[in-house]
Design a protein around this motif. Sequence first.
Motif, PDB file in Angstrom:
ATOM      1  N   THR A   1       1.137   4.179  -2.981  1.00 27.98           N
ATOM      2  CA  THR A   1       1.007   5.601  -2.661  1.00 27.98           C
ATOM      3  C   THR A   1       2.190   6.386  -3.206  1.00 27.98           C
ATOM      4  O   THR A   1       2.017   7.483  -3.761  1.00 27.98           O
ATOM      5  CB  THR A   1       0.914   5.800  -1.140  1.00 27.98           C
ATOM      6  N   LYS A   2       3.381   5.852  -3.069  1.00 27.65           N
ATOM      7  CA  LYS A   2       4.577   6.550  -3.545  1.00 27.65           C
ATOM      8  C   LYS A   2       4.559   6.714  -5.069  1.00 27.65           C
ATOM      9  O   LYS A   2       4.906   7.769  -5.595  1.00 27.65           O
ATOM     10  CB  LYS A   2       5.841   5.802  -3.102  1.00 27.65           C
TER      11      LYS A   2
ATOM     12  N   GLU B   1       0.831  -1.198   0.000  1.00 30.13           N
ATOM     13  CA  GLU B   1       0.000   0.000   0.000  1.00 30.13           C
ATOM     14  C   GLU B   1       0.872   1.256   0.000  1.00 30.13           C
ATOM     15  O   GLU B   1       0.571   2.237  -0.690  1.00 30.13           O
ATOM     16  CB  GLU B   1      -0.918  -0.013   1.222  1.00 30.13           C
ATOM     17  N   GLU B   2       1.959   1.207   0.747  1.00 29.46           N
ATOM     18  CA  GLU B   2       2.895   2.332   0.762  1.00 29.46           C
ATOM     19  C   GLU B   2       3.552   2.488  -0.601  1.00 29.46           C
ATOM     20  O   GLU B   2       3.732   3.607  -1.094  1.00 29.46           O
ATOM     21  CB  GLU B   2       3.965   2.111   1.835  1.00 29.46           C
TER      22      GLU B   2
ATOM     23  N   SER C   1       1.885   9.334  -6.079  1.00 27.64           N
ATOM     24  CA  SER C   1       2.122  10.711  -5.647  1.00 27.64           C
ATOM     25  C   SER C   1       2.836  11.547  -6.698  1.00 27.64           C
ATOM     26  O   SER C   1       2.737  12.779  -6.707  1.00 27.64           O
ATOM     27  CB  SER C   1       2.932  10.728  -4.358  1.00 27.64           C
TER      28      SER C   1
END
Length: 370
Positions: free
Chosen positions: A84-85, A80-81, A88
């Motif tokens: 997101t990265k 999930e991280e 972004s």
Amino acid sequence: MKKKIVSKIMAMGLAASMVLAMSACGSSTSSDTESAGASSSSSAGEINLLAWSGIDDEAIQKLEEMTGYTINYTQFSSLEEMETKVMSNSTQYDVAMCSDYVIEALNQQGMLEELDTSKIENYQYLGEQYLSPSYDPDNTLSVPYSGGGIGILVNRDEVSTEIKGYADLWNPELEGQIAFTDDERMALCITNLVNGNDFNTQDEAEIRAAGEKLTELLPNIAAFTYNDYKMMLNGEANVLVIATGSEYKAAKEMGNWEFIIPEEGMHMFIDSYVVPKGANMDAAYAFINAVISEEYLTRKGEDTNWGYGYCNTVVEQDAINAGISEELMSIAYPEVDPSTTHYMANIGEASLIYDEVWTELKLSAGDKME
């Protein structure tokens, strides 16, 4: 040494073991290089890499040597991280490690470049069983690196309880003895199976039921962890329900163990490399070709950790030639029934319910979950 017992289900060999540390490659400082503003590796000689945390400086040095590029490494600790990265746009990554359902999600949002695998010389050594997955049937989005899953490893010097599947972990005899995966989706999806529901259910009531069921397991859990196999070696846990790469490491140092492929069907995953939209394609191809090569994967010689289930079939043969026991190979490359294997799928907005349920579970788990 006591006899090692291995529970198997017939079918094709599929690679196993999580590859967190060795799959990622970082700079000599192993620091997160993501900046506040947009950056790019369009200047010659640099690769912006996004990969799992747990970076080995020796690995990055080897990859820099093989590719001729300086590698700027950004780490993540969950898929999930990672998503997101990439979404972004604060950093233009050239290559990223990813897995099943997040590859599907990123592709649906137009965030991935299509790949020309003819430009990756070492692609020819990848096993066919790792190609054409459901989230990339034409092999145009991802290049498989290693396979893994969530099996059950038991220290039979300490535990006599019969365990055939995930559901048996709720046996009160296992109180305080289990090290359980702290990956949100893995933990709750496994519990979906125990409840008799679809592994990737998007039904809110079923997701919340999984949270309630997992809460009932807390007395049996010594700690939630992603890959701390040493908990078994130092006596903190006698049952590991974590990535098979870590289970392999534990078994390698033990005598009387049993590796169990759950009767509900094993959760499996394939860690792959993808190329985010706008990347330096030449740099990406150079990196991927190096990281899946026999030269890189066996660079440590006799010290190579064969338990990571690399998708390069030459490396699997190297493990056999190195004299790795059949029992240990059954963890690194378990025989699983593909009709009962469970992969994570993109569940869209249902992921928010999983997040909420997991947050509630963390409050109940207290210091068992960091």
